[in-house]
Design an enzyme around this catalytic site. Structure first.
Site, short mmCIF file in Angstrom:
data_model
loop_
_atom_site.label_atom_id
_atom_site.label_comp_id
_atom_site.label_asym_id
_atom_site.label_seq_id
_atom_site.Cartn_x
_atom_site.Cartn_y
_atom_site.Cartn_z
N HIS A 451 72.41 -87.59 -11.18
CA HIS A 451 72.62 -87.17 -12.56
C HIS A 451 72.75 -85.65 -12.66
CE1 HIS A 451 70.84 -86.78 -16.89
NE2 HIS A 451 72.14 -86.65 -16.88
N ASN A 454 75.13 -80.93 -17.90
CA ASN A 454 76.32 -80.22 -18.39
C ASN A 454 75.92 -78.88 -19.02
OD1 ASN A 454 79.08 -80.07 -18.74
ND2 ASN A 454 79.06 -81.10 -20.70
#
Length: 723
Positions: A451, A454
């Site tokens: 994961h 951003n």
């Protein structure tokens, strides 16, 4: 040999010239307690040595001295103020002894010369470096300031303004800049460094260089008129207040220290420095920031161990799904030397991904971090493709398609058929259970979550999610790859939201309940930003994340943890989602957004939000700051503790780093577990129990109740050194 110890030795290298060689058995030289004691004895031996004409300081490592031993700091800082003061007096007496030698001294400076290393060379008369030299004082980044004379000597060597800039910013200067400001006296080629330093020392011995005048300048008061001093220190204080803010006292304390010591000679100025250093060292901010540094070293150590344990190193990678996220992952991989295929089914997405990579590389080019030749090479190592050609050569696949379990499962199943049995598959998902996606695979042992956050190039954290069938080899290879990409990988076990999103949504839940009870979201944002220290308040953060994204993730979390995260009717996120107010992405969420001249979204409050929130919020009422902080933070803290209790995350160190690196948890608070230790676990339990009527999110985990009864802490002695 004049003197020899484990970490340094002193010998005569030519007639009357002695060399102090720092030569620790470790990979780097540090000014730990043992080395300081040895340096003290070495200087005594030199003082007693007959025929001494000059002294050189050298290092047998690529870096001269990387600084003090930070692993000793928390143990030292835990000592009573009087003992800490005595230790600093002892350390400063050593550097004074070096500075007061009856002969000229020169430091041969190369590589990292930081913190205590920089303060050590400041005590010499002359400093010669090479092009590898990086010299500075990063202490304020740890919540402290230079305490071995850096706040006294640096202003007298390079001037108060330049010194305050370096110290308050925790800055390291490259060789050219250090030469320009006078921190280095010369910069020469590496192969000539030793000979040049020796020649410089010879010139000083022969009085071709007035080393006594230089020393006199360092040991006297600063030569500033009252007007110059007023202008210099007033401006510095204004800049520091603006940049550092109230939660980071070290930079301002450093300015005050330099100002107060400016009119005194060395010894009195050192007394002032010592007084302020002790005050900072005893602060919770220093404990938190030093703790974070040690935690960062801890997770780096885990990554190194994983890389050594992995049977195969990642030489080539592939990203499935282009666009902004895929392009960001491909860029980061290529930038760090791992060529990557970026595969998508749409040419437009590939174009977007390559544009993202090009944009990021252009920024590096503009900042002088890379040249055009390197930029072209990095870009050439990203291969956009509409097909699977060449993907069978990839060691690791990162799936980064749309956040939809059916689409992800189909893509993973399809690519598994295209690659070898040794290829590792990963999914860049923020909410979809890894065990669910693994069901579509023939080799689930080769699969885990990866994961990214951003924007990929800025966010240091990568969550590595271990599924039920994931092998240790898979985890080791993915952790090693993430570290190779320049990221901080933290391994967590599979559960809805993994670690970061799982603990974030109870925080949003506390926010929704405050709004339900009549709190003003703009006040909540101000309190959580200005008082608690988050970079963004919850309303602003939801707008940045995207109300639609949060709405989807909230449903996933409610399904996974219905008791704590299940909703009791509509809330503010529902109301905004239904009104198509998605936040920054479409210009309107809790706030409205317009683009400034630089193309960045600028937020503003708009009355149009009031009727949208009215059906899900009570009439507005006042809440004090502490109530807001407690109602926001208790659910998050409880969930973080549950994650440790359930083994979702392995340690307090990893949890705290994930919170700081993944969510922007205020670094000066050190993470949830450091924060709990700071406020006191028993105090937190008592505080949380006052809010228990609000629901299951406010129910204190048994682990905390037990620890409170036993008087335990999370960090205890595990990060303590000894004096």
């Amino acid at each position: 040999m004049i003197y020899q110890a484990e970490t340094l030795q002193v010998k005569e290298v030519q007639d009357g010239v002695a060399e102090i060689l720092f030569c620790a058995q470790n990979s780097v030289n540090k000014l730990d307690l043992a080395t300081l004691a040895s340096l003290d004895k070495a200087l005594d031996a030199l003082t007693a040595h007959s025929g001494l004409k000059g002294v050189m300081l050298t290092s047998d490592k690529e870096a001269f001295i990387v600084g003090a031993d930070i692993t000793e700091f928390l143990g030292l800082f835990a000592k009573p103020e009087e003992e800490l003061d005595q230790w600093l007096q002892f350390a400063n007496s050593i550097f004074n002894k070096l500075e007061d030698l009856p002969v000229p001294t020169v430091a041969v400076v190369k590589g990292h010369t930081l913190g205590g290393g920089c303060e050590c060379v400041l005590a010499t008369d002359l400093r010669i470096g090479d092009k590898t030299t990086s010299i500075g004082l990063p202490e304020t980044k740890l919540g402290i300031m230079p305490g071995f004379g850096g706040c006294v000597r640096l202003p007298r060597v390079i001037g108060a303004d330049s010194a305050m800039e370096i110290i308050t910013q925790g800055k390291a200067c490259r060789a050219e800049e250090a030469l320009k400001i006078g921190l280095l006296d010369a910069v020469v080629d590496s192969d000539r460094l030793y000979a040049s330093a020796l020649q410089t020392l010879t010139d000083a011995i022969n009085e071709k260089i007035d080393w006594k005048a230089r020393r006199q300048q360092k040991t006297s008061a600063l030569t500033l008129s009252k007007l110059e001093a007023m202008m210099s220190f007033t401006m510095a204080k204004g800049l520091v207040a603006q940049v550092a803010g109230p939660h980071y006292p070290a930079p301002m304390t450093a300015v005050v220290t330099i100002e107060e010591g400016a009119r005194f000679a060395r010894n009195q100025a050192l007394d002032i420095e010592r007084k302020h250093f002790v005050k900072l060292a005893k602060s919770e901010e220093a404990k938190a920031l030093v703790g974070l540094f040690l935690n960062d070293q801890y997770i780096k150590g885990i990554a190194k161990k994983a890389a050594k344990s992995a049977n195969k190193e990642t030489q080539r990678a592939a990203v499935l799904g282009a666009g902004i996220m895929g392009g960001g992952i491909a860029y980061q991989s290529a930038l760090k030397g791992v060529p990557v295929i970026m595969k998508d089914i749409a040419q437009a997405s590939l174009d977007l991904g390559m544009t993202e990579a090009s944009k990021l590389l252009n920024k590096q080019l503009e900042r002088g971090k890379i040249d055009g030749f390197k930029m072209a090479g990095i870009l050439a190592s990203i291969t956009p493709s509409l097909h699977y050609a060449g993907i069978d050569n990839a060691d690791i696949i990162v799936e980064a398609v749309v956040e939809n379990p059916k689409v992800k499962a189909a893509v993973l199943s399809e690519v598994e058929e295209q690659v070898s049995e040794e290829t590792v598959l990963t999914s860049n998902t923020s909410t979809i259970p890894i065990n669910l996606l693994a069901k579509s695979l023939k080799r689930p042992e080769n699969f885990c979550g990866m994961h990214f956050f951003n924007p990929v190039h800025r966010m240091p954290l990568v969550e590595i999610i271990r599924g039920e069938h994931t092998s240790d080899e898979t985890i080791n290879r993915v952790v090693a790859y993430a570290a190779k990409m320049g990221k901080s990988p933290i391994v967590v076990n599979d559960c809805p939201g993994f670690f970061v999103n799982r603990v974030l949504f109870p925080y949003f839940g506390g926010f929704s309940m405050l709004l339900r009870d009549g709190a003003d979201f703009t006040q909540i944002d101000k309190v959580m930003e200005r008082k608690f220290g988050w970079p963004m308040g919850p309303a602003y953060l939801l707008d940045v994340v995207g109300i639609d994204t949060a709405h989807h993730a909230q449903a996933v979390m409610a399904q996974g943890f219905p008791e704590r995260m299940g909703k009791q009717g509509r809330d503010a996120i529902d109301a905004l989602f239904e009104a198509n107010k998605y936040g920054q992405k479409n210009g309107s969420g809790f706030y409205t957004y317009t683009m400034d001249k630089k193309g960045k979204p600028k937020k503003a409050f708009s009355d149009e939000i009031v009727p949208i929130l009215a059906p899900v919020c009570a009439a507005q009422q006042a809440f004090d700051d502490q109530t807001i902080i407690q109602r926001m933070m208790i659910p998050m803290i409880n969930e973080v503790v549950l994650c440790l209790q359930e083994g979702i995350i392995a340690s307090a160190q990893e949890a705290d780093m994930a919170l700081v690196y993944g969510l922007g948890f205020p670094p000066f608070r050190g993470g949830v577990f450091r924060y709990l230790d700071s406020v006191g676990i028993a105090n937190f339990v008592a505080m949380a129990q006052q809010h228990v009527e609000l629901g299951a999110m406010y129910q204190v985990p048994q682990m905390l109740i037990d620890m409170a009864e036993r008087g335990q802490t999370f960090y205890g002695a595990q990060q303590q050194g000894s004096i």
